[in-house]
Design an enzyme around this catalytic site. Structure first.
Site, PDB file in Angstrom:
ATOM      1  N   ASP A 195      51.057   5.866  27.396  1.00 54.46           N
ATOM      2  CA  ASP A 195      51.966   6.970  27.067  1.00 54.46           C
ATOM      3  C   ASP A 195      51.825   8.103  28.083  1.00 54.46           C
ATOM      4  O   ASP A 195      52.811   8.734  28.473  1.00 54.46           O
ATOM      5  CB  ASP A 195      51.689   7.483  25.654  1.00 54.46           C
ATOM      6  CG  ASP A 195      51.873   6.404  24.600  1.00 54.46           C
ATOM      7  OD1 ASP A 195      52.780   5.572  24.769  1.00 54.46           O
ATOM      8  OD2 ASP A 195      51.095   6.384  23.632  1.00 54.46           O
ATOM      9  N   HIS A 209      50.431   5.924  18.818  1.00 59.09           N
ATOM     10  CA  HIS A 209      50.855   5.059  19.927  1.00 59.09           C
ATOM     11  C   HIS A 209      52.014   4.166  19.498  1.00 59.09           C
ATOM     12  O   HIS A 209      52.024   2.966  19.745  1.00 59.09           O
ATOM     13  CB  HIS A 209      49.664   4.220  20.407  1.00 59.09           C
ATOM     14  CG  HIS A 209      49.945   3.364  21.607  1.00 59.09           C
ATOM     15  ND1 HIS A 209      50.414   3.877  22.797  1.00 59.09           N
ATOM     16  CD2 HIS A 209      49.827   2.028  21.786  1.00 59.09           C
ATOM     17  CE1 HIS A 209      50.570   2.890  23.668  1.00 59.09           C
ATOM     18  NE2 HIS A 209      50.229   1.761  23.082  1.00 59.09           N
TER      19      HIS A 209
END
Length: 355
Positions: A190, A217
């Site tokens: 990310d 996530h």
């Protein structure tokens, strides 16, 4: 060669950026140093090494001068992967282990365990669709880790990370070996995506960009704190929303582009290798290692939360709370909005572990 690697890493160090083996100049991490001068070597096990993430991840870890043994485990097809990687002229020894009967031997004495094992997402699938398969895989692998290398750093990649990390924690608790400082959910991808997309959008040098990403996530639980971007840069409301949504949906972007042929394997391997390298540098005594990662946390009311942490020889040394201070109204609202979904994913993992 090791000499070339050393030269590249020295260059990376002088630029004060992070490194993943010989790729040092590709990774943005302003507060991390390179690994030149760190002479220690460590044993790393990759569980799921024959898969779409495992193979490129094994290659990137093989490039690290901090690794003495690279142990590759899978239920099938791992011997060929190990033979292939063993031909790379970097110092680490490659070893292969196939099937549950050889798992204990793979894990004994390792310093870092990386778990990409599981099935990938396909078009139309959410990370929760993967839950029943991957949760069982993670549970069985963590049981083996608890029995054979309970002191190792444990890196969980298998999705859904929001649930698989709590599963791992519960299994380690049941085995009496849970160390909150050494269990990590690898959410580095990310950050890698956020850095890339922001640099592209703003015309910045990628080497300079660092965007902290907090939360979880998956989907809306991924919250890039664009207001905390380094170097400081301003975003319009439209840019903030566009970038945030692209970072949150980037995995789906890859799944759809591959049209049934896989998910984000290469970028995930790259991000995981970066996190492995950071862990190895911390173990080797680098005092300046920071990464965003999904860990047990008291930063919010949730028991697990991704944020920037300082990593040392014994794992998480501190959780950086300042990233959540002075955030924008958009980010504050997004933070509150992600909490119910993340809470449900955590509880789902805990419930699974106790079945």
């Amino acid at each position: 060669s090791p000499a070339v690697l050393s030269m590249l890493l020295d260059m990376a160090s002088s630029a004060t950026i992070s490194s993943v083996g010989a790729q040092a100049a590709l990774v943005s991490k302003p507060r991390n140093r390179g690994i030149s001068g760190l002479k220690a070597s460590y044993k790393v096990a990759v569980l799921g090494a024959a898969g779409g993430i495992g193979q490129p991840l094994g290659l990137l870890i093989k490039m690290s001068p901090l690794v003495s043994e690279l142990r590759l485990y899978d239920i099938a097809n791992v011997k060929g992967v190990a033979a292939d990687l063993s031909h790379c002229n970097t110092p680490s020894q490659v070893m292969d282990f196939t099937g549950p009967a050889e798992l204990a031997s793979c894990l004994k004495g390792v310093d870092v365990v990386v778990i990409p094992a599981g099935v990938p997402r396909k078009p139309g699938m959410t990370r929760d669709d993967l839950f029943n398969i991957n949760a069982g895989i993670v549970k069985s692998l963590i049981e083996a880790v608890a029995d054979n290398c309970p002191e190792a750093f444990i890196h969980i990649i298998s999705n859904p990370v929001n649930s698989t990390v709590p599963i791992a924690a519960e299994i380690l608790k049941q085995k009496g070996v849970y160390n909150t400082k050494k269990l990590f959910g690898v959410s580095t991808l990310d950050v890698v995506r956020a850095n890339t997309f922001v640099a592209q959008k703003k015309g910045l040098k990628l080497i300079d960009v660092d965007v902290p990403v907090v939360g979880g996530h998956a989907g809306i639980t991924i919250l890039p704190l664009l207001s905390k971007t380094r170097p400081s840069v301003t975003f319009t409301d439209e840019e903030t929303e566009q970038l945030t949504k692209r970072i949150q949906n980037a995995g789906t972007e890859v799944v759809e582009a591959k049209a049934g042929a896989g998910s984000a394997t290469l970028s995930m391997a790259y991000a995981a290798a970066r996190f492995v390298e950071s862990s190895l540098r911390a173990l080797a005594g680098d005092p300046d290692v920071y990464e965003c990662t999904y860990v047990q946390s008291e930063l919010t009311e949730l028991p697990f939360f991704a944020s920037r942490v300082k990593i040392g020889k014994n794992g998480v040394e501190s959780i950086i709370s300042s990233d959540l201070e002075g955030i924008t109204e958009y980010e504050a609202n997004a933070l509150e909005a992600l909490k119910p979904e993340l809470k449900a994913s955590i509880e789902k993992g805990i419930e699974f572990a106790h079945k």
